[in-house]
Enzyme design. Structure first.
Site, PDB file in Angstrom:
ATOM      1  N   LYS A  14       7.875  -1.102  15.008  1.00  0.00           N
ATOM      2  CA  LYS A  14       7.070  -2.509  14.274  1.00  0.00           C
ATOM      3  C   LYS A  14       8.025  -3.677  14.364  1.00  0.00           C
ATOM      4  CE  LYS A  14       5.687  -1.042  10.184  1.00  0.00           C
ATOM      5  NZ  LYS A  14       6.017   0.373  10.000  1.00  0.00           N
ATOM      6  N   ARG A  89      -0.180  -0.676   3.032  1.00  0.00           N
ATOM      7  CA  ARG A  89       0.206   0.638   3.486  1.00  0.00           C
ATOM      8  C   ARG A  89      -0.839   1.645   2.752  1.00  0.00           C
ATOM      9  NH1 ARG A  89       5.522  -0.094   4.793  1.00  0.00           N
ATOM     10  NH2 ARG A  89       6.898   1.549   4.545  1.00  0.00           N
ATOM     11  N   ARG A 128      18.016   5.290  14.655  1.00  0.00           N
ATOM     12  CA  ARG A 128      18.021   3.482  14.500  1.00  0.00           C
ATOM     13  C   ARG A 128      19.318   3.443  13.759  1.00  0.00           C
ATOM     14  NH1 ARG A 128      12.927   1.196  11.826  1.00  0.00           N
ATOM     15  NH2 ARG A 128      13.302   2.746  10.133  1.00  0.00           N
ATOM     16  N   ARG A 163      20.268   3.064   8.119  1.00  0.00           N
ATOM     17  CA  ARG A 163      19.656   2.582   6.690  1.00  0.00           C
ATOM     18  C   ARG A 163      19.814   3.974   5.966  1.00  0.00           C
ATOM     19  NH1 ARG A 163      13.643   0.151   7.767  1.00  0.00           N
ATOM     20  NH2 ARG A 163      13.358   1.719   6.315  1.00  0.00           N
ATOM     21  N   ARG A 174       8.722   9.988   4.541  1.00  0.00           N
ATOM     22  CA  ARG A 174       8.023   8.568   5.136  1.00  0.00           C
ATOM     23  C   ARG A 174       6.958   8.666   6.137  1.00  0.00           C
ATOM     24  NH1 ARG A 174      12.778   5.760   6.938  1.00  0.00           N
ATOM     25  NH2 ARG A 174      11.800   3.980   7.495  1.00  0.00           N
TER      26      ARG A 174
HETATM   27  P1  AMP Z   1       9.758  -0.116   5.462  1.00  0.00           P
HETATM   28  O1  AMP Z   1      11.109  -0.973   5.892  1.00  0.00           O
HETATM   29  O2  AMP Z   1       8.439  -0.830   6.152  1.00  0.00           O
HETATM   30  O3  AMP Z   1       9.971   1.338   6.239  1.00  0.00           O
HETATM   31  O4  AMP Z   1       9.732   0.148   4.200  1.00  0.00           O
HETATM   32  C1  AMP Z   1      10.812   0.748   3.326  1.00  0.00           C
HETATM   33  C2  AMP Z   1      10.402   1.261   2.211  1.00  0.00           C
HETATM   34  O5  AMP Z   1       9.795   0.183   1.339  1.00  0.00           O
HETATM   35  C3  AMP Z   1       9.192   2.353   2.126  1.00  0.00           C
HETATM   36  O6  AMP Z   1       9.490   3.778   2.521  1.00  0.00           O
HETATM   37  C4  AMP Z   1       8.565   2.167   0.888  1.00  0.00           C
HETATM   38  O7  AMP Z   1       9.224   2.640  -0.186  1.00  0.00           O
HETATM   39  C5  AMP Z   1       8.663   0.575   0.628  1.00  0.00           C
HETATM   40  N1  AMP Z   1       7.490  -0.241   1.091  1.00  0.00           N
HETATM   41  C6  AMP Z   1       7.675  -1.089   1.969  1.00  0.00           C
HETATM   42  N2  AMP Z   1       6.125  -1.861   2.266  1.00  0.00           N
HETATM   43  C7  AMP Z   1       5.568  -1.050   1.242  1.00  0.00           C
HETATM   44  C8  AMP Z   1       4.207  -1.231   0.766  1.00  0.00           C
HETATM   45  N3  AMP Z   1       3.164  -2.173   1.483  1.00  0.00           N
HETATM   46  N4  AMP Z   1       3.633  -0.624  -0.226  1.00  0.00           N
HETATM   47  C9  AMP Z   1       4.534   0.248  -0.825  1.00  0.00           C
HETATM   48  N5  AMP Z   1       6.102   0.490  -0.505  1.00  0.00           N
HETATM   49  C10 AMP Z   1       6.288  -0.240   0.636  1.00  0.00           C
END
Ligand code: AMP
Length: 219
Positions: A14, A89, A128, A163, A174
């Site tokens: 993404k 989400r 990653r 990360r 996740r």
């Molecule tokens: P990402 O970088 O999109 O993988 O997001 C990393 C972490 O941020 C996720 O595992 C969640 O803990 C939190 N997070 C990101 N976007 C959202 C969202 N739209 N709703 C809830 N938690 C989020």
């Protein structure tokens, strides 16, 4: 106005695709994960309260996410549109977002679903690497996304790091959280008749995937 939502499991690419869309269509890439990580890095009270949930792969509360997102899309650089990565989400977030764009008189969104099998997604997550300085993303399991020099950013020469949530345990949580909470979004947007889908296969390069996305955006 191009108001694009990308839906995909973790590590489907993404971030990489959002960047390409952002450059090609000249609209900002808004990642709610990045907004949250910026909050954590700022050391604010809010940031401190987020870190543990993020490190465990749990979703952050809708209120926090929606407030962060609303402030971001009201900025002037969003006037021609934006691409959302990692939001919504849940169907609740999607509902609130629908009302928000109507209230702000923003155009309806184009929703693109990047489908990828669990095993391939997990393999990509644990491979990653992110630049500790400029945030550029690499992947040691994808030929075209490997750094030229191992562990070093092609762009700025700083060290690459993992990360803290890119380990197999958190990646599995996740992915499962994604399945539980985000899969219903697919049905939500399908029912609205605005879901556009593509499937990522192991041999796809990121440019192959981008070609599929461009076709869907320009349909
Ligand atoms: P990402 O970088 O999109 O993988 O997001 C990393 C972490 O941020 C996720 O595992 C969640 O803990 C939190 N997070 C990101 N976007 C959202 C969202 N739209 N709703 C809830 N938690 C989020």
């Amino acid at each position: 106005m191009k108001n694009i939502i990308l839906i995909a499991p973790p590590a489907a690419g993404k971030g990489t695709q959002s960047k390409l869309i952002s450059e090609t269509y000249n609209i900002p890439h808004i990642s709610t994960g990045d907004l949250l990580r910026e909050e954590v890095a700022s050391g604010s009270m809010l940031g401190k309260s987020l870190k543990s949930d993020m490190d465990h792969g749990n979703l952050i509360s809708d209120d926090i996410i929606i407030n962060l997102l609303r402030s971001r899309i009201l900025k002037a650089d969003c006037n021609n549109g934006f691409i959302l990565d990692g939001f919504p989400r849940t169907t609740l977030q999607a509902d609130v977002y629908d009302n928000m764009i109507r209230e702000l008189s923003y155009d309806d969104c184009t929703v693109i679903f990047m489908d990828i099998d669990r095993d391939l997604a997990l393999k990509r997550t644990i491979s990653r690497l992110i630049c500790s300085s400029c945030g550029e993303s690499y992947n040691t399991s994808v030929e075209a996304l490997m750094p030229r020099i191992s562990g070093i950013c092609n762009k700025c020469g700083h060290a690459l790091t993992k990360r803290s949530d890119d380990n197999i345990e958190t990646a599995s949580v996740r992915y499962d959280t994604y399945l539980k909470n985000t899969q219903p979004l697919i049905d939500y947007y399908k029912n609205k008749g605005i879901l556009k889908e593509l499937k990522i296969i192991e041999s796809d390069t990121y440019l192959d995937v981008f070609d599929k996305i461009k076709k869907l955006i320009n349909e």
